[in-house]
Design a protein around this motif. Structure first.
Motif, PDB file in Angstrom:
ATOM      1  N   ASP A 200      -4.772   0.646 -51.936  1.00  0.00           N
ATOM      2  CA  ASP A 200      -3.876   1.780 -51.707  1.00  0.00           C
ATOM      3  C   ASP A 200      -3.691   2.638 -52.950  1.00  0.00           C
ATOM      4  N   ASN A 201      -4.799   2.866 -53.662  1.00  0.00           N
ATOM      5  CA  ASN A 201      -4.841   3.821 -54.770  1.00  0.00           C
ATOM      6  C   ASN A 201      -5.832   4.927 -54.418  1.00  0.00           C
ATOM      7  N   PRO A 202      -5.588   6.171 -54.850  1.00  0.00           N
ATOM      8  CA  PRO A 202      -6.479   7.296 -54.507  1.00  0.00           C
ATOM      9  C   PRO A 202      -7.755   7.289 -55.345  1.00  0.00           C
ATOM     10  N   LEU A 203      -8.660   6.372 -55.065  1.00  0.00           N
ATOM     11  CA  LEU A 203      -9.871   6.212 -55.859  1.00  0.00           C
ATOM     12  C   LEU A 203     -10.823   7.383 -55.628  1.00  0.00           C
ATOM     13  N   ARG A 204     -11.407   7.884 -56.724  1.00  0.00           N
ATOM     14  CA  ARG A 204     -12.412   8.942 -56.651  1.00  0.00           C
ATOM     15  C   ARG A 204     -13.778   8.273 -56.745  1.00  0.00           C
ATOM     16  N   CYS A 205     -14.595   8.483 -55.719  1.00  0.00           N
ATOM     17  CA  CYS A 205     -15.888   7.800 -55.610  1.00  0.00           C
ATOM     18  C   CYS A 205     -16.993   8.769 -55.999  1.00  0.00           C
ATOM     19  N   GLY A 206     -17.524   8.596 -57.172  1.00  0.00           N
ATOM     20  CA  GLY A 206     -18.590   9.449 -57.659  1.00  0.00           C
ATOM     21  C   GLY A 206     -19.196   8.814 -58.885  1.00  0.00           C
ATOM     22  N   CYS A 207     -19.746   9.635 -59.764  1.00  0.00           N
ATOM     23  CA  CYS A 207     -20.412   9.072 -60.934  1.00  0.00           C
ATOM     24  C   CYS A 207     -19.448   8.276 -61.801  1.00  0.00           C
ATOM     25  N   ALA A 208     -18.168   8.691 -61.856  1.00  0.00           N
ATOM     26  CA  ALA A 208     -17.191   7.964 -62.668  1.00  0.00           C
ATOM     27  C   ALA A 208     -16.839   6.616 -62.075  1.00  0.00           C
ATOM     28  N   ALA A 209     -17.169   6.389 -60.811  1.00  0.00           N
ATOM     29  CA  ALA A 209     -16.854   5.116 -60.161  1.00  0.00           C
ATOM     30  C   ALA A 209     -17.946   4.076 -60.333  1.00  0.00           C
ATOM     31  N   ARG A 210     -19.051   4.432 -60.960  1.00  0.00           N
ATOM     32  CA  ARG A 210     -20.145   3.482 -61.107  1.00  0.00           C
ATOM     33  C   ARG A 210     -19.736   2.223 -61.868  1.00  0.00           C
ATOM     34  N   PRO A 211     -19.053   2.337 -63.035  1.00  0.00           N
ATOM     35  CA  PRO A 211     -18.668   1.094 -63.736  1.00  0.00           C
ATOM     36  C   PRO A 211     -17.770   0.196 -62.888  1.00  0.00           C
ATOM     37  N   LEU A 212     -16.793   0.801 -62.192  1.00  0.00           N
ATOM     38  CA  LEU A 212     -15.904  -0.001 -61.357  1.00  0.00           C
ATOM     39  C   LEU A 212     -16.674  -0.664 -60.223  1.00  0.00           C
ATOM     40  N   LEU A 213     -17.595   0.056 -59.602  1.00  0.00           N
ATOM     41  CA  LEU A 213     -18.364  -0.512 -58.498  1.00  0.00           C
ATOM     42  C   LEU A 213     -19.237  -1.664 -58.982  1.00  0.00           C
TER      43      LEU A 213
END
Length: 384
Positions: A235-248
């Motif tokens: 329930d956080n507004p995650l932004r899924c793009g190039c910046a999400a690669r490390p988290l993924l």
């Protein structure tokens, strides 16, 4: 090393966490309740309570105050000090055996330095659902044994300044195992929480986290091969793009560390709205343009979305064709009548053409040839 599952310390932590996670139903609203070895549970009215009650017995093990109007927790508030902090027992130890203290829904706005001094045995503290706007950097300085701290929905009004002070206030809590920070509009993880060596669970649900940066992900790991804390991130507004690669990539390698990983969904960009984060392919995530890293505007490669568009277009065409066939079937009698009428009209027209052709072909109806020019007509009686 932090105690793991199956060890007495971990079991005791679970018991404390379970006790604090139960609703405040045993203690009615605008009341305070306490229990101990001799008294299992005793409740008294706290509707007009503006400071911690003074009639709690010294052997009390747990204390719950719900719906009071405490507003300000001054130094040594639970050690017998009065509102001005100059009582006879200020700074003393009045509740040496108190293990759990719950102070939810009490309109607490200020927690001063040393507010919990005089509680040497306290292991669980719950300040959730209070509109905190000021927190002393030494508010938890005397809680050396604290293992569970709940600050859910308590830091929203304080803004960035309160979050900065929170880093200072958390530093002395070396024994902390559970930290609840849900519903506080956090845009980043508190660095002090990531430095707590014994922390086993960090709850940051319902915040404003757009993602986790490389520094935060490194902070969630421990040196020496020890696993870091569990992280509740839903329930956080995650932004899924190039910046999400490390988290993924981190989630794929440490899914068991995030119990609600399957509930993580994208809130941006629009093409990936509400898509499960774990279902994305990190290699196909790209920035919308060269400045996307700075602005946080990311998007996934358009291939899958284009394929989905074609599939949708095909389904629409199939639906239109099905409707057309259904209309034909429902009007089959009218269509048959129309075709019959058209055939009869064509036959009548063709018969008319055939009749005129036959009339034109009859030699008896052919016209007489014309007399040549200059010839003289003779009558039958002429002698010539």
């Amino acid at each position: 090393m932090a105690p793991r599952a199956g060890q007495p310390g971990f079991q005791g932590l679970l018991i404390v966490a379970a006790a604090l996670s139960q609703p405040a139903a045993p203690c009615p609203f605008q009341c305070y309740c306490f229990g101990g070895p001799k008294v299992l549970l005793r409740c008294a009215s706290g509707a007009e309570l503006r400071q911690p009650p003074q009639d709690v017995p010294p052997d009390a093990r747990n204390l719950t105050i719900v719906g009071a109007n405490l507003t300000v927790l001054r130094a040594a508030a639970f050690a017998g000090g009065d509102a001005d902090g100059d009582g006879d027992q200020a700074g003393g130890v009045r509740l040496p055996l108190l293990n759990a203290l719950r102070l939810t829904h009490n309109h607490i706005e200020v927690v001063e330095d040393g507010a919990f001094d005089g509680l040497p045995s306290l292991t669980a503290l719950d300040l959730s659902h209070n509109p905190l706007r000021a927190l002393g950097g030494g508010a938890f300085r005397g809680l050396r044994a604290l293992r569970s701290l709940q600050l859910n929905y308590a830091l929203v009004r304080g803004g960035p300044a309160l979050l900065a002070v929170l880093d200072v206030a958390l530093a002395p809590l070396a024994e902390l195992r559970l930290l609840g920070l849900a519903g506080n509009a956090l845009s980043r993880l508190p660095p002090a929480a990531l430095r707590l060596a014994r922390l086993e669970q960090l709850d940051v649900r319902f915040n404003a986290l757009a993602g986790l940066g490389p520094d935060e992900l490194r902070g969630l790991e421990r040196d020496g091969g020890l696993s870091g804390p569990r992280l509740l991130l839903a329930d956080n507004p995650l932004r899924c793009g190039c910046a999400a690669r490390p988290l993924l990539a981190w989630l794929h390698n440490a899914t068991e560390r995030v119990p609600d990983a399957r509930r993580l969904r994208c809130s941006a960009p629009r093409a990936l709205l509400d898509r499960p984060l774990l279902d994305l392919d990190g290699a196909r995530l790209r920035c919308a343009d060269s400045g996307a890293d700075a602005r946080g505007e990311e998007a996934e490669a358009a291939g899958p979305e284009l394929e989905a568009s074609y599939v949708f277009f095909g389904l629409v065409l199939a639906l239109i064709g099905l409707i057309f066939l259904m209309v034909l079937y429902l009007n089959r009698r009218g269509i048959q009548r129309w075709m019959r009428n058209l055939r009869e009209a064509c036959r009548d027209q063709m018969e008319g053409y055939h009749y005129r052709y036959e009339q034109d072909a009859d030699p008896r109806r052919a016209p007489a040839p014309a007399a040549p020019a200059g010839s003289r007509a003779t009558s039958p009686g002429s002698g010539l």
